[in-house]
Design a protein around this motif. Structure first.
Motif, PDB file in Angstrom:
ATOM      1  N   LYS A 277       0.807  -1.226   0.000  1.00  0.00           N
ATOM      2  CA  LYS A 277       0.000   0.000   0.000  1.00  0.00           C
ATOM      3  C   LYS A 277       0.837   1.272   0.000  1.00  0.00           C
ATOM      4  CE  LYS A 277      -4.269  -1.915   1.664  1.00  0.00           C
ATOM      5  NZ  LYS A 277      -5.253  -2.101   2.737  1.00  0.00           N
ATOM      6  N   SER A 278       2.161   1.125   0.193  1.00  0.00           N
ATOM      7  CA  SER A 278       3.022   2.314   0.140  1.00  0.00           C
ATOM      8  C   SER A 278       4.461   1.883  -0.115  1.00  0.00           C
ATOM      9  CB  SER A 278       2.947   3.099   1.454  1.00  0.00           C
ATOM     10  OG  SER A 278       3.699   2.432   2.448  1.00  0.00           O
ATOM     11  N   ALA A 279       5.290   2.849  -0.412  1.00  0.00           N
ATOM     12  CA  ALA A 279       6.683   2.580  -0.791  1.00  0.00           C
ATOM     13  C   ALA A 279       7.446   1.852   0.310  1.00  0.00           C
ATOM     14  CB  ALA A 279       7.385   3.890  -1.140  1.00  0.00           C
ATOM     15  N   HIS A 280       7.066   2.096   1.555  1.00  0.00           N
ATOM     16  CA  HIS A 280       7.852   1.517   2.639  1.00  0.00           C
ATOM     17  C   HIS A 280       7.171   0.342   3.339  1.00  0.00           C
ATOM     18  CE1 HIS A 280      10.603   4.697   1.912  1.00  0.00           C
ATOM     19  NE2 HIS A 280       9.635   5.587   2.038  1.00  0.00           N
ATOM     20  N   ALA A 281       6.000  -0.039   2.836  1.00  0.00           N
ATOM     21  CA  ALA A 281       5.283  -1.160   3.451  1.00  0.00           C
ATOM     22  C   ALA A 281       5.657  -2.471   2.776  1.00  0.00           C
ATOM     23  CB  ALA A 281       3.786  -0.925   3.333  1.00  0.00           C
ATOM     24  N   ALA A 282       5.521  -3.557   3.534  1.00  0.00           N
ATOM     25  CA  ALA A 282       5.763  -4.887   2.965  1.00  0.00           C
ATOM     26  C   ALA A 282       4.582  -5.283   2.084  1.00  0.00           C
ATOM     27  CB  ALA A 282       5.939  -5.898   4.083  1.00  0.00           C
ATOM     28  N   LEU A 283       4.813  -6.233   1.184  1.00  0.00           N
ATOM     29  CA  LEU A 283       3.707  -6.792   0.403  1.00  0.00           C
ATOM     30  C   LEU A 283       2.933  -7.758   1.289  1.00  0.00           C
ATOM     31  CD1 LEU A 283       5.880  -5.950  -1.885  1.00  0.00           C
ATOM     32  CD2 LEU A 283       4.444  -7.387  -3.348  1.00  0.00           C
ATOM     33  N   LYS A 284       1.604  -7.674   1.202  1.00  0.00           N
ATOM     34  CA  LYS A 284       0.730  -8.513   2.024  1.00  0.00           C
ATOM     35  C   LYS A 284      -0.410  -9.039   1.164  1.00  0.00           C
ATOM     36  CE  LYS A 284       1.325  -6.078   6.393  1.00  0.00           C
ATOM     37  NZ  LYS A 284       0.662  -5.182   7.359  1.00  0.00           N
ATOM     38  N   PRO A 285      -1.123 -10.055   1.670  1.00  0.00           N
ATOM     39  CA  PRO A 285      -2.278 -10.549   0.923  1.00  0.00           C
ATOM     40  C   PRO A 285      -3.280  -9.422   0.694  1.00  0.00           C
ATOM     41  CG  PRO A 285      -1.732 -12.048   2.706  1.00  0.00           C
ATOM     42  CD  PRO A 285      -0.896 -10.828   2.915  1.00  0.00           C
TER      43      PRO A 285
ATOM     44  N   THR B  25       4.457   5.274  -8.874  1.00  0.00           N
ATOM     45  CA  THR B  25       3.709   4.082  -8.459  1.00  0.00           C
ATOM     46  C   THR B  25       2.300   4.430  -8.000  1.00  0.00           C
ATOM     47  OG1 THR B  25       5.777   3.053  -7.806  1.00  0.00           O
ATOM     48  CG2 THR B  25       3.757   2.048  -6.966  1.00  0.00           C
ATOM     49  N   LEU B  26       1.368   3.621  -8.482  1.00  0.00           N
ATOM     50  CA  LEU B  26      -0.026   3.744  -8.074  1.00  0.00           C
ATOM     51  C   LEU B  26      -0.291   2.662  -7.033  1.00  0.00           C
ATOM     52  CD1 LEU B  26      -1.293   3.937 -11.758  1.00  0.00           C
ATOM     53  CD2 LEU B  26      -1.109   5.879 -10.183  1.00  0.00           C
ATOM     54  N   TYR B  27      -0.764   3.051  -5.866  1.00  0.00           N
ATOM     55  CA  TYR B  27      -1.007   2.079  -4.790  1.00  0.00           C
ATOM     56  C   TYR B  27      -2.488   1.783  -4.662  1.00  0.00           C
ATOM     57  CZ  TYR B  27       3.856   2.746  -3.616  1.00  0.00           C
ATOM     58  OH  TYR B  27       5.227   2.792  -3.668  1.00  0.00           O
ATOM     59  N   PRO B  28      -2.881   0.603  -4.230  1.00  0.00           N
ATOM     60  CA  PRO B  28      -2.005  -0.517  -3.906  1.00  0.00           C
ATOM     61  C   PRO B  28      -1.285  -1.021  -5.152  1.00  0.00           C
ATOM     62  CG  PRO B  28      -4.290  -0.958  -3.266  1.00  0.00           C
ATOM     63  CD  PRO B  28      -4.300   0.282  -4.035  1.00  0.00           C
ATOM     64  N   CYS B  29      -0.040  -1.442  -4.949  1.00  0.00           N
ATOM     65  CA  CYS B  29       0.770  -1.924  -6.063  1.00  0.00           C
ATOM     66  C   CYS B  29       0.920  -3.443  -5.964  1.00  0.00           C
ATOM     67  CB  CYS B  29       2.132  -1.240  -6.030  1.00  0.00           C
ATOM     68  SG  CYS B  29       3.280  -1.889  -7.280  1.00  0.00           S
ATOM     69  N   MET B  30       0.430  -4.135  -6.990  1.00  0.00           N
ATOM     70  CA  MET B  30       0.580  -5.589  -7.058  1.00  0.00           C
ATOM     71  C   MET B  30       1.437  -5.910  -8.278  1.00  0.00           C
ATOM     72  SD  MET B  30      -2.355  -8.534  -7.370  1.00  0.00           S
ATOM     73  CE  MET B  30      -3.165  -7.952  -5.890  1.00  0.00           C
ATOM     74  N   PRO B  31       2.749  -6.155  -8.054  1.00  0.00           N
ATOM     75  CA  PRO B  31       3.662  -6.336  -9.192  1.00  0.00           C
ATOM     76  C   PRO B  31       3.471  -7.685  -9.882  1.00  0.00           C
ATOM     77  CG  PRO B  31       4.839  -5.777  -7.152  1.00  0.00           C
ATOM     78  CD  PRO B  31       3.456  -6.204  -6.772  1.00  0.00           C
ATOM     79  N   GLY B  32       4.377  -7.968 -10.829  1.00  0.00           N
ATOM     80  CA  GLY B  32       4.395  -9.260 -11.494  1.00  0.00           C
ATOM     81  C   GLY B  32       4.095  -9.197 -12.975  1.00  0.00           C
ATOM     82  N   HIS B  33       5.149  -9.371 -13.795  1.00  0.00           N
ATOM     83  CA  HIS B  33       4.907  -9.405 -15.245  1.00  0.00           C
ATOM     84  C   HIS B  33       5.735 -10.521 -15.913  1.00  0.00           C
ATOM     85  CE1 HIS B  33       8.000  -5.844 -15.479  1.00  0.00           C
ATOM     86  NE2 HIS B  33       8.624  -6.996 -15.330  1.00  0.00           N
TER      87      HIS B  33
END
Lengths: 370, 370
Positions: free
Chosen positions: B10-18, B55-63
């Protein structure tokens, strides 16, 4: 040894003054040329003033040389006495490496590289062991580095083809500029004005990109379709992603990023005018998004130099020049340095004889002291 | 709408979560894919941490997505349920501009450009109006942007071909790398290790240029002939003017000047890893003297992506990968950021279901809160 005279400077901050020296007698494969005209290139100013930190003094510039063959070595085949000939930026190279064999002597791969017409080091006999250029009454050059000046070119104006001409012709050809291409020429000085004429003759639609509003009319007269003012953001934005090829002739470090954005996808911006670090780091975001490239190009080979002379002959292209007498060289340098002129000054070498002919040890062109 | 789950920040400094979200139902020309694997690209780290400031949040990467077709729209022709397919960096583009028509959708000339698989804006319906990538259980993609995974490629390892593979394949092809060429690959991470394999399969003699001594053995095992340590001046000097083509995969701003000197005449150094300004201004003296160029290249088109998949299939090239479970994504990010790894982490998407399957509104792969 042949007594010679020219204009040289002894330090970065001194004016150019008459200077006596010697040229070697022509060897079997060499040609002795009486110089009639020599263009003043921006490089001459850079070099005389040691702006590249590599100047060997005394420095006698000049690599846009036009003259008449006075004498030929026994093995010379291409030239005879009386021929109107030219000498450009190089007077020798190894002639054996792959680049030389391809006719790209400017990229000579031997340890010493090509021998520059002036400020070249260590291969030609001169008292100071470096080469003296065309701001002089005569020069002796290896036949392979002497160019034929086509008959319909004016010897008083053809000199700049030998540097400004080939330096812009070579990249225009190398990157395949042709009919239908949109080409931008950055800077409208000695190189820029030739680039406009050459690119136009190749069939391209040419735009001049400059900070000098006052050069607009000249640019259009040279054949440019339009003039873009590089310090006008709206004007630059309007031309975003529109050029196939851009040639930067700016003779100083500059920021290439704003120009890169003017390129189409796969467009190339090539820099020929500056050999120092650019002023700003390249911004990949301005390049990557359209697979743009940055190219470089250094003068041109001997084969290409003859080619551009013949191209100019065929297309009736003549550099825009003004004759200047030897005693005005220093004033011309100041004007060039200020970026004020969009033509080439050419030294009328007859004035060297006129100014310095009395009390001479050199006959008609000598002087007694300096 | 289809309920979906993935890992997002949800932000640049937050961990990725479900993170629960919805995907649109497939339209007539779209394919619904159950994701089985997704590679972790260095871009994912840059983007999640907002290092490109867009970056647009929430950010869900993967390509670097591999999966199985679950459902196809009525007009879909190329795919059927059960096919093993891939989705790379793009999920849509205008398909009408000259670049799209040439199969170079990455340079789509429409106002919005191509639609990125994640962090793409404004064209796909999602609650936050931007795209979510492959760190999720499913994705719905226009048929034209779905790739066929050749049967002999391991679905657990093929994902990185879709980004790291095509990003290096595209410039190697564009600049004509072939048998007999000497090619340098700067950086031995996800992109670099694929570049070594691909360039070698194209017949080139490949050197790896790196600051990481400890990667030497891996580089040689990948097929490199030698390893040059870029912080060892003597080593760099020894290789001056020896490469036809150099690919910089360094994912951070860097100084390109020392590498430029490694190029032969007419050599090209192409940058694919960095979209920010380089750290130092380009030094023309290092480029001009050999007509060296600097090129750029952005990922690759869909046609080329299929081509590189087929090339890997033919040459038995497989990315070096390690499977990681979804709850280890953040640790993997840290390792990638530190430049420690010369392989690709691939998320085993089965672990997403395992970790979050109880008390679910989503059936086997859902979660109730996040």
């Amino acid at each position: 040894m042949i007594q010679a005279i020219g204009y040289a400077t002894k330090s970065a901050h001194a004016a150019l003054k008459p200077y006596e020296f010697t040229r070697p007698d022509p060897k079997a494969n060499e040609v002795q040329i009486k110089i009639t005209h020599c263009g003043i290139c921006h490089s001459d100013v850079h070099q005389a003033r040691n702006e590249w930190n590599n100047t060997l003094y005394p420095c006698m510039p000049g690599h846009e040389i036009i003259g008449r063959v006075e004498k030929t070595g026994s093995a010379v085949k291409k030239f005879k006495t009386g021929d109107i000939v030219g000498v450009g930026c190089m007077v020798d190279s190894c002639k054996e490496c792959p680049s030389c064999k391809e006719g790209l002597e400017q990229y000579c791969e031997s340890e010493k590289g090509f021998l520059a017409t002036y400020n070249g080091n260590q291969r030609m006999p001169s008292p100071e062991n470096h080469t003296y250029g065309g701001y002089s009454n005569l020069i002796v050059v290896r036949e392979d580095f002497v160019l034929t000046i086509p008959q319909n070119l004016d010897p008083a104006a053809a000199g700049p083809i030998l540097c400004a001409g080939v330096t812009t012709y070579s990249p225009l050809r190398h990157w395949g500029v042709k009919s239908g291409h949109k080409v931008g020429i950055i800077g409208l000085g000695g190189l820029g004005h030739m680039a406009v004429k050459l690119a136009k003759a190749m069939g391209a639609e040419v735009s001049v990109i400059t900070t000098s509003k006052e050069k607009r009319e000249d640019a259009l007269a040279l054949g440019a379709k339009e003039v873009i003012l590089s310090d006008d953001n709206a004007d630059m934005k309007k031309h975003k992603s529109s050029f196939d090829f851009i040639l930067s002739t700016i003779p100083q470090p500059h920021d290439v990023n704003p120009y890169a954005e003017l390129l189409k996808r796969d467009g190339v911006i090539t820099i020929v005018g500056c050999i120092a670090p650019l002023t700003k780091p390249l911004d990949m975001s301005k390049l990557l998004m359209d697979r743009r490239s940055l190219g470089t190009s250094l003068i041109g080979g001997i084969k290409e130099t003859q080619e551009v002379l013949d191209f100019c002959s065929k297309h009736n292209i003549q550099p825009n020049t003004r004759l200047v007498s030897v005693d005005k060289i220093n004033e011309a340098f100041d004007e060039i340095d200020a970026g004020k002129i969009d033509f080439r000054y050419v030294i009328d070498m007859a004035t060297l004889a006129e100014k310095h002919e009395d009390k001479s040890i050199l006959g008609k062109i000598g002087i007694t002291s300096h």
